[in-house]
Scaffold this motif. Structure first.
Motif, PDB file in Angstrom:
ATOM      1  N   LYS A  74       0.855  -1.183   0.000  1.00 44.17           N
ATOM      2  CA  LYS A  74       0.000   0.000   0.000  1.00 44.17           C
ATOM      3  C   LYS A  74       0.893   1.237   0.000  1.00 44.17           C
ATOM      4  O   LYS A  74       1.933   1.257   0.656  1.00 44.17           O
ATOM      5  CB  LYS A  74      -0.896   0.019   1.239  1.00 44.17           C
ATOM      6  CG  LYS A  74      -1.948  -1.059   1.238  1.00 44.17           C
ATOM      7  CD  LYS A  74      -2.816  -0.952   2.467  1.00 44.17           C
ATOM      8  CE  LYS A  74      -3.908  -1.988   2.455  1.00 44.17           C
ATOM      9  NZ  LYS A  74      -4.794  -1.857   3.615  1.00 44.17           N
ATOM     10  N   PRO A  75       0.503   2.279  -0.735  1.00 45.87           N
ATOM     11  CA  PRO A  75       1.358   3.468  -0.853  1.00 45.87           C
ATOM     12  C   PRO A  75       1.834   4.026   0.487  1.00 45.87           C
ATOM     13  O   PRO A  75       2.994   4.394   0.627  1.00 45.87           O
ATOM     14  CB  PRO A  75       0.471   4.475  -1.586  1.00 45.87           C
ATOM     15  CG  PRO A  75      -0.499   3.637  -2.344  1.00 45.87           C
ATOM     16  CD  PRO A  75      -0.728   2.398  -1.509  1.00 45.87           C
ATOM     17  N   GLU A  76       0.964   4.075   1.476  1.00 46.84           N
ATOM     18  CA  GLU A  76       1.343   4.662   2.764  1.00 46.84           C
ATOM     19  C   GLU A  76       2.298   3.774   3.577  1.00 46.84           C
ATOM     20  O   GLU A  76       2.928   4.246   4.515  1.00 46.84           O
ATOM     21  CB  GLU A  76       0.101   4.986   3.614  1.00 46.84           C
ATOM     22  CG  GLU A  76      -0.703   3.774   4.019  1.00 46.84           C
ATOM     23  CD  GLU A  76      -1.795   3.366   3.041  1.00 46.84           C
ATOM     24  OE1 GLU A  76      -2.706   2.638   3.469  1.00 46.84           O
ATOM     25  OE2 GLU A  76      -1.753   3.773   1.869  1.00 46.84           O
ATOM     26  N   ASN A  77       2.407   2.511   3.202  1.00 43.49           N
ATOM     27  CA  ASN A  77       3.271   1.583   3.938  1.00 43.49           C
ATOM     28  C   ASN A  77       4.535   1.197   3.184  1.00 43.49           C
ATOM     29  O   ASN A  77       5.316   0.387   3.662  1.00 43.49           O
ATOM     30  CB  ASN A  77       2.491   0.314   4.288  1.00 43.49           C
ATOM     31  CG  ASN A  77       1.295   0.600   5.163  1.00 43.49           C
ATOM     32  OD1 ASN A  77       1.289   1.537   5.956  1.00 43.49           O
ATOM     33  ND2 ASN A  77       0.259  -0.203   5.017  1.00 43.49           N
ATOM     34  N   LYS A  78       4.753   1.770   2.012  1.00 37.58           N
ATOM     35  CA  LYS A  78       5.913   1.407   1.188  1.00 37.58           C
ATOM     36  C   LYS A  78       7.228   1.953   1.728  1.00 37.58           C
ATOM     37  O   LYS A  78       8.288   1.560   1.274  1.00 37.58           O
ATOM     38  CB  LYS A  78       5.734   1.890  -0.251  1.00 37.58           C
ATOM     39  CG  LYS A  78       4.819   1.013  -1.059  1.00 37.58           C
ATOM     40  CD  LYS A  78       4.813   1.460  -2.502  1.00 37.58           C
ATOM     41  CE  LYS A  78       4.024   0.486  -3.339  1.00 37.58           C
ATOM     42  NZ  LYS A  78       4.088   0.816  -4.754  1.00 37.58           N
ATOM     43  N   VAL A  79       7.144   2.895   2.650  1.00 37.68           N
ATOM     44  CA  VAL A  79       8.346   3.455   3.259  1.00 37.68           C
ATOM     45  C   VAL A  79       8.260   3.301   4.777  1.00 37.68           C
ATOM     46  O   VAL A  79       7.178   3.168   5.335  1.00 37.68           O
ATOM     47  CB  VAL A  79       8.551   4.940   2.885  1.00 37.68           C
ATOM     48  CG1 VAL A  79       8.761   5.115   1.387  1.00 37.68           C
ATOM     49  CG2 VAL A  79       7.403   5.804   3.360  1.00 37.68           C
TER      50      VAL A  79
END
Length: 106
Positions: free
Chosen positions: A22-27
């Motif tokens: 998920k975009p918010e968890n990619k970093v």
């Protein structure tokens, strides 16, 4: 706690791999480096290896860290990281930080 069956462990691993896509968890929730492979399940955040070590150093009374790939996860732990995620958790845990805050390297 009894050992969970292999199918449950594999299903949880697949689910965790989807969560970190998920975009918010990619970093990393803390330092914003790519590809977090660890999570603090009680805080609901995904972390890089470096930040996972910092979280472990704080003690399990503050942050409970597990590997996304190597550890077995309980249903409660899975629910926590699914419920929170980096975006929601950071809105809560970092609510009093100034906009654009960058954590120190140490």
């Amino acid at each position: 706690m009894s050992r969970q069956d292999k199918a449950t462990t594999e299903r949880n691993a697949r689910t965790l791999r989807e969560f970190v896509k998920k975009p918010e968890n990619k970093v990393c929730a803390d330092c914003k480096r790519n590809d977090p492979r660890w999570a603090s399940w009680n805080l609901g955040v995904y972390l890089c290896i470096r930040c996972s070590g910092i979280h472990r150093g704080m003690g399990t009374h503050i942050s409970k860290v597990k590997s996304i790939d190597l550890d077995a996860w309980t249903p409660d732990q899975m629910q926590s990281v699914e419920k929170w995620g980096n975006r929601r958790a950071n809105l809560y845990w970092e609510a009093h930080l100034k906009p654009g805050h960058v954590p120190p390297e140490q």
